[in-house]
Design a protein around this motif. Structure first.
Motif, PDB file in Angstrom:
ATOM      1  N   ASN A  46       0.838  -1.202   0.000  1.00 32.12           N
ATOM      2  CA  ASN A  46       0.000   0.000   0.000  1.00 32.12           C
ATOM      3  C   ASN A  46       0.866   1.242   0.000  1.00 32.12           C
ATOM      4  OD1 ASN A  46      -2.053  -1.681   2.375  1.00 32.12           O
ATOM      5  ND2 ASN A  46      -2.573  -1.334   0.246  1.00 32.12           N
ATOM      6  N   CYS A  47       0.383   2.280  -0.653  1.00 37.14           N
ATOM      7  CA  CYS A  47       0.936   3.620  -0.442  1.00 37.14           C
ATOM      8  C   CYS A  47      -0.164   4.640  -0.701  1.00 37.14           C
ATOM      9  CB  CYS A  47       2.177   3.895  -1.290  1.00 37.14           C
ATOM     10  SG  CYS A  47       1.897   4.059  -3.066  1.00 37.14           S
ATOM     11  N   HIS A  48      -0.027   5.814  -0.092  1.00 37.15           N
ATOM     12  CA  HIS A  48      -0.964   6.917  -0.255  1.00 37.15           C
ATOM     13  C   HIS A  48      -0.182   8.121  -0.770  1.00 37.15           C
ATOM     14  CE1 HIS A  48      -3.769   5.196   3.134  1.00 37.15           C
ATOM     15  NE2 HIS A  48      -3.474   4.313   2.204  1.00 37.15           N
ATOM     16  N   VAL A  49      -0.858   9.000  -1.508  1.00 36.78           N
ATOM     17  CA  VAL A  49      -0.204  10.194  -2.054  1.00 36.78           C
ATOM     18  C   VAL A  49      -1.113  11.400  -1.844  1.00 36.78           C
ATOM     19  CG1 VAL A  49       0.999  11.187  -4.026  1.00 36.78           C
ATOM     20  CG2 VAL A  49       0.748   8.712  -3.877  1.00 36.78           C
ATOM     21  N   TRP A  50      -0.554  12.449  -1.213  1.00 37.44           N
ATOM     22  CA  TRP A  50      -1.353  13.632  -0.894  1.00 37.44           C
ATOM     23  C   TRP A  50      -0.595  14.929  -1.234  1.00 37.44           C
ATOM     24  CZ3 TRP A  50      -6.294  13.540  -0.141  1.00 37.44           C
ATOM     25  CH2 TRP A  50      -6.897  12.363   0.306  1.00 37.44           C
TER      26      TRP A  50
END
Length: 464
Positions: A312-316
């Motif tokens: 998983n990874c998130h980008v903001w």
């Protein structure tokens, strides 16, 4: 092989049986008793552990496999799905059906959903109603909503990533478990400040009592049976994966390094889930490198855990200061460049350890930080297109970038931002939890240009 051997043995001895028994009646009885034994042995030997996993999405050679084919997707975050499914406070089954039908019609069949919040209602910036009101005490109305939601997903061939915990205050999570363990009030960032919150949250991965309450929660939810379908949760193919936590963090400080305890907690949680459920995939819910305190080795360590199925990874861009709210158009190109670099870090990791990668949170505010539905979304559309194109390219090349879940789904919600920007009791739920301005990152059915991009991408990915 045991059934075949027994069959050969019985057949080879039939002539001896004929010599021994003089009446056809006794021969008839013995023959069919032997035949019944052969059949039962054959059934026992040919049944396999693969039978319960029929219809489940799995991982093979760094790719998701659905119905025997590689699966790439554009999904969404729908944290409030279980609440909508309830017949109690906050429930709206008519709206739930509308939302699911609209998403399915646009190829959105992978939804990331909160199992339920923890703690008391009425706290600033926190969702409600909550699922676990005290340790081991559950709001059955929300459980009923979760069961109903899973039934409706199954009817439509949709799947859910179900996440349990939360590093952030908006659903209870870390700090609620610590408060329960220590018998102290929970901290609220907008009241107590972020520094105090981070220190309080950081205790979770070191607090054995807090972790035990969480493990008990895992056991309770995973071992349930859906009251509407009669299907055990461990046997339900509508579950894409169990997810340990939303954006789990170590919350280390200058005084305390929590990384080892953090990795150990995730490993213990993953092993417990696997003991309870041999069928479903398991995921961390991590932001990736950023959520691992900018430590790529820690990111690899938690995703290389044997029981963890994918990365998983998130980008903001806005939250991480790549984009300024008053200069969104000027900062768009830089945001796209930084996003690709960040995703590529995790794709390299996926290729290294042989696991797919999902960017399960990314988002962008409406243009000029105007939260009204009538405002434009040119920057968001350009950014979504950029990210989606990377997934389409990965599918064409058989890459490990398997999908994304944009943050987040507002759907048919009605907002009141001209009157109040933050969620108030009685308001519709949007994709933006209670601590954020309503309309900040939500995609509504009125956002036709964005929906066209999502629909076109899912057509390219084979989901329509």
């Amino acid at each position: 092989m045991a059934s075949l051997e027994n069959f050969s043995y019985v057949c080879s001895n039939l002539f001896e049986i004929l010599k021994t028994y003089n009446t056809m009646k006794r021969l008839h009885t013995i023959f069919f008793l032997a035949l019944a034994t052969i059949v039962s042995l054959s059934v026992a030997c040919t049944s396999t552990s693969d039978e319960p996993t029929k219809g489940f999405i799995t991982v093979e050679d760094g790719k998701f496999i659905r119905n025997g084919e590689p699966y790439y997707f554009v999904g969404t975050n729908f944290w409030y799905g279980a609440i909508l499914g309830s017949e109690g406070e906050g429930g709206n089954r008519e709206r739930l059906a509308q939302e699911l039908d609209f998403m399915k019609a646009n190829g959105i069949d992978n939804l990331r959903i909160l199992v339920g919040g923890e703690g008391e209602n009425g706290l600033l910036g926190k969702i409600e109603p909550n699922l676990q009101t005290e340790p081991g005490v559950y709001n059955d109305s929300v459980l009923e909503g979760l069961d109903f939601l899973m039934m409706e997903l199954g009817k439509r061939g949709m799947t859910a990533v179900l996440y349990f915990n939360n590093a952030w205050e908006w659903s209870g999570g870390y700090t609620q478990y610590v408060a329960w363990a220590n018998d102290t009030p929970v901290l609220v960032p907008r009241v107590d400040g972020w520094f105090s919150y981070n220190a309080f949250a950081g205790e979770f991965v070191r607090n054995e009592r807090a972790k035990q309450i969480f493990y008990d929660h895992l056991r309770y939810i995973i071992t349930r049976t859906n009251r509407y379908t009669g299907i055990k949760y461990i046997d339900d193919p509508a579950i894409f994966s169990w997810q340990i936590c939303n954006e789990p963090r170590a919350f280390s400080s200058k005084e305390v390094d929590n990384k080892e305890a953090f990795a150990e907690w995730l490993a213990t949680s993953a092993k417990l889930i696997r003991e309870l459920d041999p069928n479903h995939m398991i995921s961390t819910g991590s932001e990736g490198y950023y959520g691992c305190e900018w430590d790529i080795d820690l990111c690899e360590k938690i995703h290389a855990i044997d029981e963890i199925s994918y990365i998983n990874c998130h980008v903001w861009p806005y939250n991480w200061k790549w984009m300024r709210g008053d200069h969104m158009r000027e900062d768009l190109e830089k945001s796209c460049q930084n996003t690709e670099e960040y995703i590529n870090m995790h794709l390299e990791l996926g290729e290294k350890i042989g696991k797919p990668v999902v960017v399960e949170e990314f988002g962008m505010p409406r243009d000029d930080m105007d939260f009204r539905k009538s405002s434009t979304v040119e920057c968001r559309d350009a950014y979504y297109t950029f990210v989606f194109d990377l997934i389409v390219k990965a599918k064409e090349q058989g890459g490990v970038f398997a999908g994304c879940n944009f943050w987040s789904w507002g759907g048919y919600a009605v907002t009141h931002v001209d009157d109040h920007e933050y969620w108030a009791k009685g308001d519709d739920y949007t994709g933006d939890p209670a601590q954020e301005q309503q309309g900040l990152n939500s995609i509504f059915v009125e956002d036709e240009s964005t929906m066209a991009i999502i629909r076109t991408t899912n057509q390219k990915l084979g989901n329509l």
